[in-house]
Scaffold this active site. Structure first.
Site, PDB file in Angstrom:
ATOM      1  N   THR A   1       0.812  -1.214   0.000  1.00 51.67           N
ATOM      2  CA  THR A   1       0.000   0.000   0.000  1.00 51.67           C
ATOM      3  C   THR A   1       0.850   1.271   0.000  1.00 51.67           C
ATOM      4  OG1 THR A   1      -0.090  -0.104   2.417  1.00 51.67           O
ATOM      5  CG2 THR A   1      -1.918  -1.122   1.209  1.00 51.67           C
ATOM      6  N   SER A   2       2.136   1.164  -0.277  1.00 52.85           N
ATOM      7  CA  SER A   2       3.078   2.270  -0.121  1.00 52.85           C
ATOM      8  C   SER A   2       2.735   3.504  -0.954  1.00 52.85           C
ATOM      9  CB  SER A   2       4.487   1.794  -0.499  1.00 52.85           C
ATOM     10  OG  SER A   2       5.380   2.874  -0.600  1.00 52.85           O
TER      11      SER A   2
END
Length: 324
Positions: free
Chosen positions: A71-72
């Protein structure tokens, strides 16, 4: 110190007062919308990437390797900037492709090559292995650490501190503290270095979202020493690790309800990975009296709305239905 950078962020990002919350807490609470620094690269990471990608271009690299969670925000932002400058982008991400959404979707749509690794696997080892493979294939790769948090990227938040100083003058305010989420240390290092270089008393207070305060303090010190090895006093580094909760990108129903309350009270959407945890921490600390010696308090919204996964959105929907 680096002088050259790209000019792709939407700066200055605005600061405004949260009137309702200020009244209820008895403090002047302001928010700086660093989630406005870009579009496809929305969120604060572009501040760091302005310096990092300029450094890459200046030194003849043609390929980027960076890393983060699946999810960076940093990974997604890096993919978008690499697309702009025709740089091959490789992302080493921890996690599984359970849902093709959010930052993963945006990063791949921007042309990034995604390499998934197990949650317990070493990101650094995976980056080193890929580096060798790309180099053997004729590429000239450059590794960017998680969050873009190194001495290069920290320049972006040294600039951000100078920007805040200019806004204080224009708004005729002096902030007693600047508060924000800490997920990799680079934002904190830049702001602290900027404050210290100006010899000002403003407190720089970080709220950890995944690791303990000692780990982050050591990382921040490492970055600062890379910026200026003459800096030797680090007593004013303040990082609170009491609001990590269940861990990175995880949230309890109590936390989600807090995000709902802030959205309905101020029209501000906090993300569940970074800003939500940090802002909840700030509000709780104010309520507990730990900010009694402060009146004007700034919070930096660093972005991350793509962290609202399908699972979290479903839980929020259920909370809204229960409270309807």
């Amino acid at each position: 110190m680096l002088q050259r950078k790209l000019n792709i962020a939407n700066l200055k990002t605005p600061i405004y007062k949260l009137e309702s919350l200020s009244q209820s807490l008895g403090k002047d609470i302001y928010i700086k919308r660093d989630d406005y620094t870009g579009t496809e690269i929305s969120g604060n990471k572009v501040r760091k990437l302005e310096y990092t990608i300029q450094y890459v271009l200046d030194h003849g690299y043609d390929t980027i390797i960076t890393t983060g969670a699946i999810t960076s925000n940093h990974a997604r932002a890096t993919a978008a900037v690499c697309a702009q400058y025709n740089i091959e982008c490789h992302l080493i991400l921890r996690g599984t492709m359970a849902e093709y959404e959010g930052n993963l979707f945006l990063a791949t749509m921007s042309g990034a090559h995604v390499h998934l690794i197990e949650p317990i696997a070493s990101r650094e080892e995976a980056m080193d292995t890929l580096y060798i493979e790309l180099e053997e294939g004729g590429k000239t790769p450059f590794k960017i650490p998680a969050g873009g948090s190194d001495w290069i990227g920290a320049h972006g938040y040294i600039d951000a501190y100078e920007e805040i100083l200019e806004q204080e003058i224009a708004m005729e305010i002096q902030f007693d503290s600047i508060n924000f989420a800490v997920g990799s240390g680079g934002t904190y290092a830049g702001l602290w270095f900027g404050k210290t270089s100006n010899n000002l008393a403003t407190q720089i207070i970080g709220y950890a979202v995944n690791k303990n305060a000692e780990t982050f303090k050591n990382k921040v010190i490492e970055i600062i020493k890379d910026l200026d090895n003459d800096t030797t006093s680090f007593e004013t580094i303040l990082i609170n690790d009491e609001y990590i909760g269940l861990g990175y990108s995880q949230a309890t129903d109590e936390e989600l309800q807090f995000y709902i309350d802030i959205a309905q009270q101020e029209g501000i959407i906090l993300d569940p990975t970074y800003t939500g945890k940090a802002f909840r921490g700030l509000v709780e600390e104010i309520k507990q009296g730990h900010y009694d010696d402060q009146q004007s308090i700034l919070f930096i919204h660093t972005g991350g709305l793509q962290g609202y996964t399908q699972e979290i959105r479903t839980r929020i929907q259920q909370l809204l239905l229960e409270n309807a």
